[in-house]
Design an enzyme around this catalytic site. Sequence first.
Site, PDB file in Angstrom:
ATOM      1  N   HIS A 160       0.836  -1.204   0.000  1.00  0.00           N
ATOM      2  CA  HIS A 160       0.000   0.000   0.000  1.00  0.00           C
ATOM      3  C   HIS A 160       0.873   1.257   0.000  1.00  0.00           C
ATOM      4  O   HIS A 160       2.023   1.221   0.454  1.00  0.00           O
ATOM      5  CB  HIS A 160      -0.867   0.032   1.274  1.00  0.00           C
ATOM      6  CG  HIS A 160      -1.962  -0.977   1.301  1.00  0.00           C
ATOM      7  ND1 HIS A 160      -2.116  -1.881   2.325  1.00  0.00           N
ATOM      8  CD2 HIS A 160      -2.978  -1.211   0.429  1.00  0.00           C
ATOM      9  CE1 HIS A 160      -3.187  -2.636   2.091  1.00  0.00           C
ATOM     10  NE2 HIS A 160      -3.724  -2.256   0.948  1.00  0.00           N
ATOM     11  N   CYS A 247      -2.618   0.141   9.916  1.00  0.00           N
ATOM     12  CA  CYS A 247      -3.713  -0.667   9.367  1.00  0.00           C
ATOM     13  C   CYS A 247      -4.593  -1.317  10.426  1.00  0.00           C
ATOM     14  O   CYS A 247      -5.661  -1.818  10.116  1.00  0.00           O
ATOM     15  CB  CYS A 247      -3.192  -1.695   8.400  1.00  0.00           C
ATOM     16  SG  CYS A 247      -2.154  -2.896   9.144  1.00  0.00           S
TER      17      CYS A 247
HETATM   18  C1  CIR Z   1      -3.657  -7.869   2.962  1.00  0.00           C
HETATM   19  O1  CIR Z   1      -2.905  -8.380   2.148  1.00  0.00           O
HETATM   20  O2  CIR Z   1      -4.631  -7.220   2.618  1.00  0.00           O
HETATM   21  C2  CIR Z   1      -3.377  -8.079   4.434  1.00  0.00           C
HETATM   22  N1  CIR Z   1      -2.724  -9.335   4.620  1.00  0.00           N
HETATM   23  C3  CIR Z   1      -2.513  -6.954   4.987  1.00  0.00           C
HETATM   24  C4  CIR Z   1      -3.205  -5.628   4.947  1.00  0.00           C
HETATM   25  C5  CIR Z   1      -2.414  -4.535   5.597  1.00  0.00           C
HETATM   26  N2  CIR Z   1      -3.124  -3.313   5.495  1.00  0.00           N
HETATM   27  C6  CIR Z   1      -2.550  -2.122   5.557  1.00  0.00           C
HETATM   28  O3  CIR Z   1      -1.344  -2.000   5.677  1.00  0.00           O
HETATM   29  N3  CIR Z   1      -3.331  -1.068   5.439  1.00  0.00           N
END
Ligand code: CIR
Length: 274
Positions: A160, A247
């Site tokens: 991201h 997140c």
């Molecule tokens: C994903 O791949 O969507 C999750 N395993 C990790 C998401 C992390 N989100 C973020 O950094 N905003």
Amino acid sequence: MFIALTRAVSPTLAQCALTHLEREPIDIAVAQAQHAQYERCLAELGCTVLRAPAAPDLPDAVFIEDTAIVLDEVAIITRPGAASRQPETAAVAQTLAVYRPLHTLEPPGTLDGGDVLHLGRVLYVGVSSRSNAAGIAQLRAAVTPYGYNVIPVSFTGCLHLKSAVTRVGPETLLGNRAWVAPDVFTGMAWVDVAPAEPHAGNALLLGETVVYPQAYPQTRARLEAQGIPVKTVDVGELAKAEGGVTCCSLLFITTPGVAPSPFKRVREEMEEKR
Ligand code: CIR
């Protein structure tokens, strides 16, 4: 009152979506303990920590930032770019409806909150494997009436936009310039992550304090050298699922007069346990 909306670590976290990392075993009990420490840290910094209803069957539900963008005027319910994550939004929308009018992104748009860097009236949005042109266009249409400008940003190397760059002060960003160009963010000073710590760009600014992963001591020293107060948390198990410190929460000011009664008050619970 500042609310930090969180969501429990699912027992299925080990089946999380992964893009850049190799799958590694994840110790759920440790991940849950780290998440509790993170919530405690936010509470100590003055947030009322509320949990959205748990979603044990949704491996990535703990990464609640990706499901919404909460502005003062409206909450945008996203359509996450990983299909496995799209069922996460319903319960978050229900929770946020107490605090904000909602606007929901629709197919074919996709967008993850982790791609949205909110700086005043500008939303910088990473163009990523999760956030597509239709999602960004829908976001722009939703927030333009409230006076926000949406600026798409290219980046590489990480999941991201906010894995590459985040805000660490009123006019200061922390980032990895190998992944995103600093000059995109007009008027902001820039602190480089330490070369040995490429993933160190994800920090959570709360008031004047930066909540920051324990795993990046060299970059932490750079922040402290700038006079930025840092509180570290160990989020090592969550990092194996490509999660960081931004997140695991949605931060927003509550609407005066609206009681958060339907939700679990984690801080009060924690205080009772002490
Ligand atoms: C994903 O791949 O969507 C999750 N395993 C990790 C998401 C992390 N989100 C973020 O950094 N905003």
